[in-house]
Scaffold this motif. Structure first.
Motif, PDB file in Angstrom:
ATOM      1  N   LEU A 113     -19.758-103.826   4.976  1.00  0.00           N
ATOM      2  CA  LEU A 113     -21.052-103.195   5.279  1.00  0.00           C
ATOM      3  C   LEU A 113     -20.963-101.673   5.073  1.00  0.00           C
ATOM      4  O   LEU A 113     -19.878-101.130   4.865  1.00  0.00           O
ATOM      5  CB  LEU A 113     -21.486-103.556   6.693  1.00  0.00           C
ATOM      6  CG  LEU A 113     -21.846-105.042   6.912  1.00  0.00           C
ATOM      7  CD1 LEU A 113     -22.443-105.266   8.293  1.00  0.00           C
ATOM      8  CD2 LEU A 113     -22.808-105.556   5.840  1.00  0.00           C
ATOM      9  N   LYS A 115     -28.529 -97.586   5.146  1.00  0.00           N
ATOM     10  CA  LYS A 115     -28.582 -98.827   5.926  1.00  0.00           C
ATOM     11  C   LYS A 115     -28.863-100.029   5.015  1.00  0.00           C
ATOM     12  O   LYS A 115     -29.740 -99.986   4.154  1.00  0.00           O
ATOM     13  CB  LYS A 115     -29.678 -98.726   6.992  1.00  0.00           C
ATOM     14  CG  LYS A 115     -29.693 -99.897   7.974  1.00  0.00           C
ATOM     15  CD  LYS A 115     -30.874 -99.811   8.934  1.00  0.00           C
ATOM     16  CE  LYS A 115     -30.686 -98.736   9.963  1.00  0.00           C
ATOM     17  NZ  LYS A 115     -31.789 -98.753  10.976  1.00  0.00           N
ATOM     18  N   GLY A 116     -28.085-101.104   5.223  1.00  0.00           N
ATOM     19  CA  GLY A 116     -28.299-102.340   4.485  1.00  0.00           C
ATOM     20  C   GLY A 116     -29.135-103.319   5.295  1.00  0.00           C
ATOM     21  O   GLY A 116     -29.543-103.019   6.426  1.00  0.00           O
ATOM     22  N   PRO A 117     -29.376-104.518   4.767  1.00  0.00           N
ATOM     23  CA  PRO A 117     -30.167-105.533   5.479  1.00  0.00           C
ATOM     24  C   PRO A 117     -29.588-105.902   6.842  1.00  0.00           C
ATOM     25  O   PRO A 117     -30.324-106.235   7.773  1.00  0.00           O
ATOM     26  CB  PRO A 117     -30.132-106.739   4.529  1.00  0.00           C
ATOM     27  CG  PRO A 117     -29.791-106.175   3.191  1.00  0.00           C
ATOM     28  CD  PRO A 117     -28.949-104.981   3.436  1.00  0.00           C
ATOM     29  N   ALA A 118     -28.246-105.789   6.972  1.00  0.00           N
ATOM     30  CA  ALA A 118     -27.587-106.117   8.249  1.00  0.00           C
ATOM     31  C   ALA A 118     -27.248-104.866   9.054  1.00  0.00           C
ATOM     32  O   ALA A 118     -26.422-104.912   9.967  1.00  0.00           O
ATOM     33  CB  ALA A 118     -26.316-106.924   7.978  1.00  0.00           C
ATOM     34  N   GLY A 119     -27.891-103.730   8.721  1.00  0.00           N
ATOM     35  CA  GLY A 119     -27.645-102.488   9.446  1.00  0.00           C
ATOM     36  C   GLY A 119     -26.504-101.691   8.843  1.00  0.00           C
ATOM     37  O   GLY A 119     -26.100-101.904   7.697  1.00  0.00           O
ATOM     38  N   TYR A 120     -25.982-100.757   9.630  1.00  0.00           N
ATOM     39  CA  TYR A 120     -24.863 -99.931   9.149  1.00  0.00           C
ATOM     40  C   TYR A 120     -23.520-100.641   9.311  1.00  0.00           C
ATOM     41  O   TYR A 120     -22.569-100.349   8.593  1.00  0.00           O
ATOM     42  CB  TYR A 120     -24.810 -98.602   9.912  1.00  0.00           C
ATOM     43  CG  TYR A 120     -25.973 -97.673   9.602  1.00  0.00           C
ATOM     44  CD1 TYR A 120     -26.214 -97.225   8.308  1.00  0.00           C
ATOM     45  CD2 TYR A 120     -26.821 -97.227  10.616  1.00  0.00           C
ATOM     46  CE1 TYR A 120     -27.269 -96.367   8.022  1.00  0.00           C
ATOM     47  CE2 TYR A 120     -27.874 -96.365  10.347  1.00  0.00           C
ATOM     48  CZ  TYR A 120     -28.094 -95.938   9.049  1.00  0.00           C
ATOM     49  OH  TYR A 120     -29.141 -95.094   8.777  1.00  0.00           O
ATOM     50  N   GLY A 121     -23.408-101.496  10.318  1.00  0.00           N
ATOM     51  CA  GLY A 121     -22.179-102.255  10.492  1.00  0.00           C
ATOM     52  C   GLY A 121     -21.133-101.595  11.362  1.00  0.00           C
ATOM     53  O   GLY A 121     -19.938-101.626  11.046  1.00  0.00           O
ATOM     54  N   ASP A 162     -33.425 -95.083   7.332  1.00  0.00           N
ATOM     55  CA  ASP A 162     -32.517 -95.882   6.483  1.00  0.00           C
ATOM     56  C   ASP A 162     -31.267 -95.145   6.013  1.00  0.00           C
ATOM     57  O   ASP A 162     -30.530 -95.652   5.180  1.00  0.00           O
ATOM     58  CB  ASP A 162     -33.280 -96.390   5.254  1.00  0.00           C
ATOM     59  CG  ASP A 162     -33.782 -95.262   4.367  1.00  0.00           C
ATOM     60  OD1 ASP A 162     -33.750 -94.091   4.812  1.00  0.00           O
ATOM     61  OD2 ASP A 162     -34.207 -95.538   3.229  1.00  0.00           O
ATOM     62  N   ASP A 213     -17.713-103.470  10.610  1.00  0.00           N
ATOM     63  CA  ASP A 213     -17.818-104.739   9.873  1.00  0.00           C
ATOM     64  C   ASP A 213     -17.397-104.595   8.417  1.00  0.00           C
ATOM     65  O   ASP A 213     -17.839-103.671   7.718  1.00  0.00           O
ATOM     66  CB  ASP A 213     -19.263-105.256   9.918  1.00  0.00           C
ATOM     67  CG  ASP A 213     -19.692-105.650  11.330  1.00  0.00           C
ATOM     68  OD1 ASP A 213     -18.828-106.119  12.089  1.00  0.00           O
ATOM     69  OD2 ASP A 213     -20.878-105.468  11.664  1.00  0.00           O
TER      70      ASP A 213
END
Length: 353
Positions: free
Chosen positions: A296, A266-272, A334, A293
């Motif tokens: 992402l 998981k990144g800062p904007a979620g999985y996307g 995460d 997205d």
């Protein structure tokens, strides 16, 4: 046909098997347990059971891991259930699921393999006493089992000279067809073993087909055909045990349609991506992946719009509802691993059962 056996005799290395027909069970899906011949050291032979159930049924047993006992143990065999009718017994140790040796595997992974089989599973078991005796003797249990017992699904695209195989069968006999495979032709490239036996054509059993009917069906297939085939050794395995090999048990590694495993952190904007519940091609409810997205983790892992979700972190979600699936994805804060299939592959597998 429910089939029971007498004790086998080892003197001539052959098992003596007695068959009893039970009309309640029908004749399409018989089961046969091999005679538990003793090899002189108190170790019997593995027994094979093909269990088939309805969508609303269970297989009628539990698989346990118990303190002080070795192996994956068959327990709680329900009276009158699928497993009990076929002959599975309390205390049996599970050795193989759909042709794959599982004695050494993590218990939860074995449970998931059975669940992933959905309505049909082929099990190899050994009675508890024989299992313990074999372990004490240091026997390699995997050597007691045949290694290749899976029929093969092959998807063939014809070239200018055809599909690359010819069919032969005894005159006047329905459903018995052997394939001669042209070297370097489409069938060989698709994985059809030379001299293999044809079991299904485009998801339908050929057992009731005459040679003329099969030829007509092949012509109607157009430029592509999907065959379920069995090598001579695999065909013999099922025939001598009175079992019917179906596509549910098949090796699908030769098919052009692959499931994909997506590993995501998981990144800062979620999985996307967005998970949506919708109808599957089969009419059942499924979980689908949309709004992927760009840039992402989901897109970077290979997720495509419209992929259907099959499993989360190695565990099937096909019996879960939407909220349960979301919770499974969020189980680790995460990271997550998803097993998915694209719409074309999904449609193909539904078409061949």
């Amino acid at each position: 046909a429910a089939m029971k056996q007498t004790k086998g005799l080892e003197s001539d290395k052959k098992s003596i098997v007695k068959f009893e027909f039970n009309p309640k069970d029908g004749i399409d899906n018989p089961a046969l347990s091999l005679a538990e011949d003793m090899d002189g050291e108190g170790v019997g032979e593995p027994r094979f059971y093909l269990l088939s159930k309805g969508s609303a049924e269970t297989f009628g047993f539990s698989l346990h891991e118990e303190l002080g006992c070795r192996g994956h143990i068959i327990r709680q065999v329900e009276l009158g259930g699928v497993a009990q009718r076929r002959g599975l017994q309390d205390g049996d140790r599970l050795l193989q699921v759909n042709g794959q040796f599982v004695d050494h595997m993590d218990h939860q992974r074995v449970v998931q393999k059975i669940k992933a089989s959905r309505n049909q599973v082929l099990l190899a078991v050994l009675d508890g006493d024989s299992y313990e005796a074999a372990k004490d003797l240091g026997k390699d249990l995997s050597q007691m089992l045949p290694t290749d017992i899976r029929p093969r699904l092959c998807h063939i695209t014809r070239d200018k000279s055809g599909f690359g195989f010819s069919v032969s069968g005894p005159e006047g006999v329905k459903g018995t067809f052997q394939l001669a495979v042209r070297q370097h032709g489409p069938a060989e490239r698709a994985g059809v073993p030379p001299g293999s036996w044809l079991l299904e054509l485009n998801g339908t059993s050929v057992r009731s087909y005459s040679y003329a009917q099969l030829t007509r069906k092949l012509k109607q297939s157009g430029s592509k055909v999907t065959l379920l085939v069995a090598s001579s050794a695999v065909e013999e395995f099922y025939r001598v045990r009175g079992l019917q090999a179906t596509s549910a048990l098949a090796d699908i590694s030769w098919l052009p349609f692959k499931v994909r495993e997506l590993h995501m952190v998981k990144g800062p904007a979620g999985y996307g991506f967005l998970l949506k519940e919708d109808d599957c091609i089969s009419g059942a409810i499924g979980q689908f992946l949309w709004d992927v997205d760009a840039g992402l983790p989901a897109e970077q892992a290979g997720m495509k719009e419209g992929d259907r979700l099959l499993a989360v972190n190695g565990e099937s979600i096909e019996e879960l509802d939407h909220q349960e699936t979301v919770l499974r994805i969020r189980a680790h804060e995460d990271h997550v691993t998803l097993l998915v299939i694209d719409p074309a592959g999904d449609e193909f597998y539904q078409s061949v059962g």
